[in-house]
Design a protein around this motif. Structure first.
Motif, PDB file in Angstrom:
ATOM      1  N   PHE A   1      96.964 117.122   1.647  1.00 21.49           N
ATOM      2  CA  PHE A   1      97.798 117.410   2.812  1.00 21.49           C
ATOM      3  C   PHE A   1      97.091 118.290   3.827  1.00 21.49           C
TER       4      PHE A   1
ATOM      5  N   THR B   1     108.712 119.893  -1.219  1.00 20.52           N
ATOM      6  CA  THR B   1     107.568 120.025  -0.308  1.00 20.52           C
ATOM      7  C   THR B   1     106.653 121.159  -0.753  1.00 20.52           C
TER       8      THR B   1
ATOM      9  N   LEU C   1     103.307 116.700   5.299  1.00 19.03           N
ATOM     10  CA  LEU C   1     104.431 116.722   4.377  1.00 19.03           C
ATOM     11  C   LEU C   1     105.556 117.551   4.973  1.00 19.03           C
TER      12      LEU C   1
END
Length: 225
Positions: A124, A113, A103
């Motif tokens: 992530f 983010t 990300l």
């Protein structure tokens, strides 16, 4: 640039494929969140964003598939549930290496983010928030998510202290976060970041271990409201 334009509910997005893409192969995925300057309903604003113009011209054999949604509202937070659904769609892509979903975002996308990683840390492998900030009281959600943040020291749009607070809080809780400050940069901390091959090599060094241990220490309403 080899791209495909798609739509998920209110969000239009593109998928950018590496050269010689093979649909039966697994690829690392970058979810890119643009800043306020690329908002709207014209996808050319995303396609011509510095993320793509710089990575396409600077990095040979760029190995990532990039998924880039466009914010059609005032901020990403106005599309939050749609954005979370997009993460789930990315995770289901047949060519996605689910251990290597990354990300990155700048400015308004830098704030998103931080928050998206705290909302969905199990998806992530690593994140790169650029000239953004976040709810540092909730940083315990990121203790298993490697973070490399970037900011310009002369930024008066989003103060550098915003990144410093987030990085310091993650590290104080035992996480793995680092911050690069460009001493002469104002708000544009993204151009130098996108040009830097070390950023994308750093992504590839990390695989997803985030789901192993998630913590949330702020459930006491008498203390935290």
């Amino acid at each position: 640039m080899n791209i495909e334009e798609l739509k998920l509910e209110k969000i239009n997005y593109i998928i950018s494929f590496p050269e010689n893409f093979k649909p039966n192969k697994k690829y690392p995925i970058i979810l890119f969140l643009h800043g306020a300057g690329s908002r709207g309903k014209d996808m050319n604003a995303v396609i011509t964003n510095p993320y793509f113009t710089i990575t396409n011209s600077t990095h040979k054999n760029f190995p990532f598939v990039t998924v880039a949604p466009q914010c059609c509202e005032n901020t990403w937070f106005d599309l939050w549930e749609n954005l979370k659904k997009l993460v789930l769609e990315i995770h289901k892509l047949p060519f996605a290496d689910t251990e290597q979903i990354y990300l990155i975002g700048a400015s308004m996308g830098g704030y998103a983010t931080w928050q998206l990683a705290m909302s969905m840390p199990e998806y992530f492998a690593a994140i790169v928030p650029i000239c953004g900030g976040g709810m540092y009281w909730n940083a315990s959600r990121l203790i298993n998510t490697p973070v490399w943040a970037f900011h310009g020291a002369k930024d008066t749009t989003v103060l550098c202290a915003e990144s410093e607070k987030m990085v310091n809080k993650v590290n104080s809780l035992g996480g793995n976060a680092k911050l690069t400050i460009y001493p002469e940069n104002a708000h544009d901390a993204w151009s130098d970041t996108y040009k830097n091959p070390d950023v994308f090599n750093w992504f590839l060094e990390h695989k997803n271990i985030n789901a192993k241990k998630l913590t949330d220490n702020y459930s006491n309403s008498k203390i935290y409201g």
